[in-house]
Design an enzyme around this catalytic site. Structure first.
Site, short mmCIF file in Angstrom:
data_model
loop_
_atom_site.label_atom_id
_atom_site.label_comp_id
_atom_site.label_asym_id
_atom_site.label_seq_id
_atom_site.Cartn_x
_atom_site.Cartn_y
_atom_site.Cartn_z
N LYS A 33 0.85 -1.21 0.00
CA LYS A 33 0.00 0.00 0.00
C LYS A 33 0.87 1.25 0.00
CE LYS A 33 -1.79 1.68 4.02
NZ LYS A 33 -1.46 3.08 4.24
N ASN A 34 1.88 1.28 0.88
CA ASN A 34 2.66 2.50 1.07
C ASN A 34 3.70 2.74 -0.02
OD1 ASN A 34 1.07 2.94 3.23
ND2 ASN A 34 2.60 2.36 4.77
N CYS B 19 -6.35 8.47 9.29
CA CYS B 19 -6.56 7.78 10.57
C CYS B 19 -6.53 8.76 11.75
CB CYS B 19 -5.45 6.78 10.82
SG CYS B 19 -5.37 5.40 9.71
N ARG C 241 -1.16 14.82 12.56
CA ARG C 241 -0.59 14.66 11.21
C ARG C 241 -0.57 15.96 10.40
NH1 ARG C 241 -2.17 8.73 9.11
NH2 ARG C 241 -0.18 8.96 8.10
N ASP D 169 4.02 1.07 12.20
CA ASP D 169 2.87 0.35 11.63
C ASP D 169 2.76 -1.09 12.12
OD1 ASP D 169 3.20 1.98 8.37
OD2 ASP D 169 2.44 2.69 10.29
N ARG E 253 -8.74 -1.00 4.28
CA ARG E 253 -7.99 0.11 3.69
C ARG E 253 -6.59 -0.32 3.29
NH1 ARG E 253 -8.16 5.72 6.54
NH2 ARG E 253 -6.77 6.01 4.75
#
Ligand code: EPZ
Length: 419
Positions: A22-23, A116, A121, A305, A397
């Site tokens: 994903k990242n 999230c 952030r 993570d 997600r």
């Protein structure tokens, strides 16, 4: 809202091929907008965040063909004025469109990114860097209004090795006039994958994976076919699920150097870890041991993570472990839910003290973010009896099909309609 139902107690076993990252996929999708042509991606994970990004890209005028084995993007024609606002607030990575679209379209109005609840952030590092590269930025209530006749190469020192800011600067620098240097850059493997993608597209980036990256702007770009790296966080999640259930699994599709910090902890907990060249085998036969203090850090440190998943696994270890979360200020929300299952976890500021208990007990719990949801699934696999993990949407997600993957490893898990 859908939920996961898990019956615990089964040690995981077997072999699994890990999904695309994903990242890595999200910044690569944004970077595909730099090229007035066609990009074909293999291994792009079919997850919600990618669906949101595709929707945004289509609204900009991209033609996108999504097949099981590949994703074809034609970004020949773009118009930033048509940008759909619907998906922007749904995910943080929409901020990565800044660097690409200012370069391609010269101006852009973007909503502040959502995402999230793991921390406030801010995006100051992204905006300060782009301003230094000559982009005119106005911050209005909900929106960021950007314009630039020409982005200029610049030497930029990041006060913190932010992953997103490093990626945004790289993407913006590809179409900039001259050379850009990033000092104190993030060193995550996903940054290396982004640079590898852009270099294959014709760009000229050096030093990705180190704390000093150089980008020569305005190289001519061309059509490309590219395979996205495997997801080291998904791999880490499954390795920890095996550790917590006293299982024995083999994972394929990620490199051991991307998981070194985690694998050291797994060995300290008493697991046997084998590097089999193209795969990693983890064998966990006994009750785990507690470990020395864990500090989450930017790569190559312990990934934030994987922090929640580590908390789940250590909740039944022999002894006490302390985890310090240094990257995000609100990432211990899972502790309370684990407490419902009988875990003994005391939170104070950025520190979690985990006193291992003999057993967790299955019960209904609630996912509050992506990795927290994965951690609760691991706890459900370790627990006695049935658990219901609400809000599966958080997990979708980032995990393509966690149910299918874990079932393949012998878990008793399914998706149900919650509440
Ligand atoms: C990326 O987020 C990942 N997301 C995150 O994964 C991951 O947790 C994080 O890097 C750290 O490894 C993606 O790649 C899509 P940062 P990002 O900028 O880029 C502060 C997951 O679960 N900061 O390195 O947002 C920030 O608040 C997700 O897959 C500023 O203060 O992370 C945080 O405390 C969650 N100002 C720290 O830096 C800025 O302008 C790290 O953020 C930018 C960041």
């Amino acid at each position: 809202m859908a939920a996961f139902k898990i019956t615990g107690g089964e040690p995981l076993a077997g072999c699994i091929e890990i999904q695309g990252s994903k990242n890595a996929a999200l910044p690569i999708l944004a970077a595909a907008l730099l090229h007035r042509g066609v990009t074909i991606l293999y291994g792009c994970p079919n997850i919600l965040d990618v669906q949101y990004m595709i929707k945004i890209m289509r609204s900009l005028g991209c033609e996108i063909e999504q097949e099981i084995s590949y994703l074809k993007i034609d970004a020949s024609e773009l118009n930033a004025e048509h940008l759909s606002r619907e998906c922007l607030g749904k995910m943080r990575s929409s901020i990565l469109l800044l660097g690409a679209l200012i370069g391609r379209c010269g101006s852009l109005t973007l909503d502040y990114p959502g995402g999230c609840t793991i921390g406030s952030r801010p995006i100051d590092l992204h905006l300060n860097a782009l301003k230094a590269m000559g982009v005119h930025i106005q911050e209005k209530e909900e929106q960021i209004v950007c314009s630039s006749n020409q982005i200029c190469g610049k030497r930029i020192r990041l006060p913190y090795p932010s992953v997103g800011a490093t990626e945004n600067i790289i993407i913006a620098a590809v179409l900039a006039e001259g050379v850009t240097w990033i000092d104190n850059a993030a060193k995550e493997p996903e940054i290396i994958d982004l640079a590898r993608f852009l270099n294959q597209m014709g760009s000229c980036i050096h030093g990705a994976g180190t704390d000093c990256i150089g980008i020569l702007g305005k190289c001519s770009l061309h059509d490309i076919e590219y395979s996205i790296m495997g997801d080291r966080i998904v791999a880490g999640t499954y390795l920890l699920a095996a550790a917590g259930t006293r299982g024995n699994i083999e994972i394929k599709g990620v490199q051991i150097k991307e998981l070194q910090a985690l694998l050291h902890i797994c060995e300290e907990m008493g697991c046997r870890v084998q590097n089999c060249g193209t795969s990693i085998v983890l064998d966990s036969k006994h009750r785990l041991f507690s470990v020395k203090d864990i500090h989450t850090q930017p790569f190559p440190g312990v990934a934030t993570d994987l922090q929640s998943q580590l908390m789940s696994v250590l909740s039944t270890a022999r002894g006490e472990t302390t985890i310090y979360e240094h990257v995000f200020e609100n990432r211990f929300q899972t502790a309370e839910e684990l407490g419902r299952m009988g875990a003994d976890i005391q939170i104070k500021n950025n520190r979690a003290v985990i006193r291992g208990v003999k057993k967790l007990k299955g019960c209904p719990v609630c996912a509050k973010d992506l990795r927290g949801g994965a951690a609760l699934i691991i706890a459900g696999l370790m627990a006695e009896g049935d658990s219901i993990v609400e809000n599966s949407i958080f997990v979708e997600r980032g995990y393509q099909d966690i149910c299918k993957d874990l079932k393949q490893l012998g878990a008793n898990i399914k998706v149900i309609n919650g509440d």
